[in-house]
Design a protein around this motif. Structure first.
Motif, PDB file in Angstrom:
ATOM      1  N   CYS A   1      14.615  86.331  18.048  1.00 41.41           N
ATOM      2  CA  CYS A   1      14.551  85.255  17.066  1.00 41.41           C
ATOM      3  C   CYS A   1      13.812  84.067  17.674  1.00 41.41           C
ATOM      4  O   CYS A   1      13.853  83.855  18.887  1.00 41.41           O
ATOM      5  CB  CYS A   1      15.955  84.831  16.633  1.00 41.41           C
ATOM      6  SG  CYS A   1      15.966  83.670  15.243  1.00 41.41           S
TER       7      CYS A   1
ATOM      8  N   CYS B   1      19.972  79.040  17.468  1.00 39.00           N
ATOM      9  CA  CYS B   1      21.165  78.509  16.808  1.00 39.00           C
ATOM     10  C   CYS B   1      22.441  78.872  17.568  1.00 39.00           C
ATOM     11  O   CYS B   1      22.718  80.048  17.812  1.00 39.00           O
ATOM     12  CB  CYS B   1      21.253  79.021  15.380  1.00 39.00           C
ATOM     13  SG  CYS B   1      19.815  78.605  14.369  1.00 39.00           S
TER      14      CYS B   1
ATOM     15  N   CYS C   1      24.804  81.281  15.588  1.00 37.45           N
ATOM     16  CA  CYS C   1      24.217  82.513  15.062  1.00 37.45           C
ATOM     17  C   CYS C   1      25.268  83.575  14.807  1.00 37.45           C
ATOM     18  O   CYS C   1      26.070  83.903  15.684  1.00 37.45           O
ATOM     19  CB  CYS C   1      23.170  83.054  16.035  1.00 37.45           C
ATOM     20  SG  CYS C   1      22.340  84.527  15.411  1.00 37.45           S
ATOM     21  N   GLN C   2      25.260  84.142  13.602  1.00 36.47           N
ATOM     22  CA  GLN C   2      26.261  85.119  13.231  1.00 36.47           C
ATOM     23  C   GLN C   2      25.723  86.545  13.326  1.00 36.47           C
ATOM     24  O   GLN C   2      26.415  87.500  12.973  1.00 36.47           O
ATOM     25  CB  GLN C   2      26.809  84.768  11.844  1.00 36.47           C
ATOM     26  CG  GLN C   2      27.308  83.329  11.858  1.00 36.47           C
ATOM     27  CD  GLN C   2      28.180  82.910  10.687  1.00 36.47           C
ATOM     28  OE1 GLN C   2      28.392  83.638   9.736  1.00 36.47           O
ATOM     29  NE2 GLN C   2      28.711  81.704  10.778  1.00 36.47           N
ATOM     30  N   ASN C   3      24.487  86.659  13.833  1.00 37.46           N
ATOM     31  CA  ASN C   3      23.923  87.966  14.184  1.00 37.46           C
ATOM     32  C   ASN C   3      23.412  87.921  15.624  1.00 37.46           C
ATOM     33  O   ASN C   3      22.422  88.556  15.964  1.00 37.46           O
ATOM     34  CB  ASN C   3      22.769  88.338  13.239  1.00 37.46           C
ATOM     35  CG  ASN C   3      23.249  88.725  11.864  1.00 37.46           C
ATOM     36  OD1 ASN C   3      24.237  89.431  11.709  1.00 37.46           O
ATOM     37  ND2 ASN C   3      22.560  88.241  10.847  1.00 37.46           N
ATOM     38  N   TRP C   4      24.102  87.156  16.481  1.00 39.08           N
ATOM     39  CA  TRP C   4      23.615  86.904  17.833  1.00 39.08           C
ATOM     40  C   TRP C   4      23.466  88.165  18.667  1.00 39.08           C
ATOM     41  O   TRP C   4      22.654  88.219  19.585  1.00 39.08           O
ATOM     42  CB  TRP C   4      24.542  85.921  18.555  1.00 39.08           C
ATOM     43  CG  TRP C   4      25.951  86.430  18.733  1.00 39.08           C
ATOM     44  CD1 TRP C   4      26.997  86.250  17.876  1.00 39.08           C
ATOM     45  CD2 TRP C   4      26.444  87.210  19.819  1.00 39.08           C
ATOM     46  NE1 TRP C   4      28.117  86.872  18.356  1.00 39.08           N
ATOM     47  CE2 TRP C   4      27.803  87.471  19.558  1.00 39.08           C
ATOM     48  CE3 TRP C   4      25.874  87.703  20.989  1.00 39.08           C
ATOM     49  CZ2 TRP C   4      28.599  88.219  20.420  1.00 39.08           C
ATOM     50  CZ3 TRP C   4      26.665  88.451  21.854  1.00 39.08           C
ATOM     51  CH2 TRP C   4      28.008  88.700  21.561  1.00 39.08           C
TER      52      TRP C   4
ATOM     53  N   SER D   1      19.931  89.139  17.506  1.00 35.51           N
ATOM     54  CA  SER D   1      18.891  88.112  17.563  1.00 35.51           C
ATOM     55  C   SER D   1      18.699  87.571  18.974  1.00 35.51           C
ATOM     56  O   SER D   1      17.607  87.117  19.329  1.00 35.51           O
ATOM     57  CB  SER D   1      19.221  86.970  16.606  1.00 35.51           C
ATOM     58  OG  SER D   1      20.350  86.250  17.043  1.00 35.51           O
ATOM     59  N   LYS D   2      19.751  87.602  19.804  1.00 32.09           N
ATOM     60  CA  LYS D   2      19.677  87.043  21.151  1.00 32.09           C
ATOM     61  C   LYS D   2      19.631  88.108  22.250  1.00 32.09           C
ATOM     62  O   LYS D   2      19.544  87.781  23.419  1.00 32.09           O
ATOM     63  CB  LYS D   2      20.886  86.133  21.414  1.00 32.09           C
ATOM     64  CG  LYS D   2      21.064  85.023  20.379  1.00 32.09           C
ATOM     65  CD  LYS D   2      19.825  84.166  20.242  1.00 32.09           C
ATOM     66  CE  LYS D   2      20.008  83.087  19.192  1.00 32.09           C
ATOM     67  NZ  LYS D   2      18.755  82.367  18.895  1.00 32.09           N
TER      68      LYS D   2
ATOM     69  N   ASN E   1      17.692  89.367  11.763  1.00 25.47           N
ATOM     70  CA  ASN E   1      17.007  88.412  12.632  1.00 25.47           C
ATOM     71  C   ASN E   1      15.747  87.969  11.889  1.00 25.47           C
ATOM     72  O   ASN E   1      15.302  88.641  10.960  1.00 25.47           O
ATOM     73  CB  ASN E   1      16.678  89.007  13.997  1.00 25.47           C
ATOM     74  CG  ASN E   1      15.640  90.097  13.904  1.00 25.47           C
ATOM     75  OD1 ASN E   1      15.669  90.928  12.998  1.00 25.47           O
ATOM     76  ND2 ASN E   1      14.722  90.143  14.855  1.00 25.47           N
TER      77      ASN E   1
ATOM     78  N   LYS F   1      19.036  74.955   7.748  1.00 23.79           N
ATOM     79  CA  LYS F   1      20.211  74.866   8.615  1.00 23.79           C
ATOM     80  C   LYS F   1      21.007  73.573   8.435  1.00 23.79           C
ATOM     81  O   LYS F   1      22.227  73.566   8.581  1.00 23.79           O
ATOM     82  CB  LYS F   1      19.789  74.980  10.084  1.00 23.79           C
ATOM     83  CG  LYS F   1      18.904  76.176  10.404  1.00 23.79           C
ATOM     84  CD  LYS F   1      19.652  77.472  10.339  1.00 23.79           C
ATOM     85  CE  LYS F   1      18.771  78.642  10.772  1.00 23.79           C
ATOM     86  NZ  LYS F   1      19.495  79.932  10.736  1.00 23.79           N
TER      87      LYS F   1
ATOM     88  N   CYS G   1      19.954  74.069  17.069  1.00 23.32           N
ATOM     89  CA  CYS G   1      19.045  75.194  16.794  1.00 23.32           C
ATOM     90  C   CYS G   1      17.853  75.271  17.741  1.00 23.32           C
ATOM     91  O   CYS G   1      17.070  76.217  17.654  1.00 23.32           O
ATOM     92  CB  CYS G   1      18.517  75.111  15.363  1.00 23.32           C
ATOM     93  SG  CYS G   1      19.800  75.086  14.097  1.00 23.32           S
TER      94      CYS G   1
END
Length: 361
Positions: free
Chosen positions: A90, A94, A97-100, A103-104, A137, A188, A199
């Motif tokens: 990503c 953030c 992040c709720q899909n970390w 995305s991370k 993401n 956001k 973010c």
């Protein structure tokens, strides 16, 4: 045909070679400048041999059949199914992040589904999905894959949706959004301080993209703001955000206020009380916005679509599922004939039960 360098790696677009030998990625406002072999902030774009490559092409982190309302989109073919998929990486940082986990991640193995654009499009059609969504993401980071998949979907009569933070450079946004039929932009917050502190990004480019989308394209646009207690949920900020939407986009662009749950680096922040969402919705509507929704909570009133002219109920939802639908293919109100802003079918095709799917099945 996109140039393939090796499995999962393709030649990337939107970059420039600098005089000092580094390569600058121009896909998003970060404009990462990369030395040999270095990866950008998003992790999936990398310098190789004096150019930028995308290293996650065709690498899916999961596919799922969802209701389109889950994206959330309330005025884009309501009551239909969408095939959702994403990759990894990503271009925002953030803390909430709720899909970390995807995305991370820095592990390519997280992208366990290998799918060509044509396979994604075919699967969507075979599953009866009205559209395919590039989500989980931010698809801006894997723009080449998203664009190719969007073109393949359109060839099969499947609509395309970008679920994005809108953090894209002006040089890339025309090609990226030109492949999309709808976009939900995740706004956001409405302060530069929040974007910088929470973010690792900037607000101004996002607002510019949103306004450009509304004024210069035919992409159907909806906005979402996740309200985080103590961070972006004050009455003043909600009023500023809603006023900007009204002034710059007009009253008919749908705005979604959704509930935060503790996750990633903000596990110490409490969940958003439902009353906060209801208060935000009421304030935004009082300022003149016609279509304001609440999400991530059970709120029948906050999920209902009303006629902006006469107030008649047009779409009643139970959670993400459409329970009542009174519109025709033009989106006309049966009571007064006013046309609802959005993209509609004569009747919902019907949502197939939400489930994860795999190309290996």
């Amino acid at each position: 045909m996109r140039e393939r360098i090796e499995p999962g790696v393709v030649a990337g677009g939107w970059w420039e070679k600098l005089e000092d030998g580094r390569v600058r990625c121009d896909l998003c406002p970060r404009r990462c400048t990369l030395h040999a072999g270095q990866r950008g902030f998003c992790f999936v774009r990398q310098e190789r041999e004096g150019a930028i490559v995308l290293t996650s092409y065709g690498q899916g982190s999961g596919l799922c059949v969802d209701p389109i309302e889950k994206k959330p989109l309330s005025h884009f073919h309501p009551g239909t199914s969408v095939l959702s998929f994403g990759t990894i990486g990503c271009n925002l940082g953030c803390k909430f992040c709720q899909n970390w986990d995807i995305s991370k991640t820095r592990e390519m193995e997280r992208a366990h589904e290998h799918a060509t654009p044509e396979q994604v499009a075919t699967l969507a059609r075979e599953l009866g999905c009205r559209s395919v969504a590039f989500t989980y993401n931010d698809p801006v980071t894997w723009a080449e894959y998203a664009i190719d998949s969007a073109h393949a979907a359109r060839e099969l009569g499947v609509a395309t949706v970008a679920v994005t933070a809108g953090y894209v450079d002006p040089s890339a946004r025309e090609q990226f959004f030109g492949a999309m039929d709808a976009a939900n932009v995740d706004l956001k917050a409405f302060t530069e301080d929040f974007y910088k502190r929470v973010c690792a990004a900037r607000l101004a480019p996002v607002l510019e993209t949103i306004e450009w989308l509304h004024r210069e394209t035919n992409v159907w646009l909806e906005l979402t703001t996740l309200l985080i207690p103590g961070h972006n949920d004050s009455d003043a900020e909600i009023e500023q955000l809603a006023s900007w939407v009204l002034d710059r986009l007009g009253p008919d662009v749908p705005l979604h206020f959704t509930a935060f749950h503790p996750d990633f680096r903000m596990e110490d922040v409490p969940p958003t009380p439902p009353e906060t969402l209801r208060r935000a919705r009421a304030r935004a509507k009082s300022l003149g916005l016609h279509h304001v929704y609440t999400g991530n909570v059970r709120d029948e009133e906050g999920s209902m679509t009303l006629c902006a002219s006469c107030g008649a109920r047009l779409i009643t939802r139970d959670g993400y599922h459409v329970r009542e639908y009174t519109l025709d293919a033009r989106g006309a109100c049966p009571s007064c004939g006013a046309v609802l802003a959005g993209r509609f079918d004569a009747k919902p095709r019907g949502f197939v039960q939400r489930r994860r799917v795999s190309l290996l099945q």
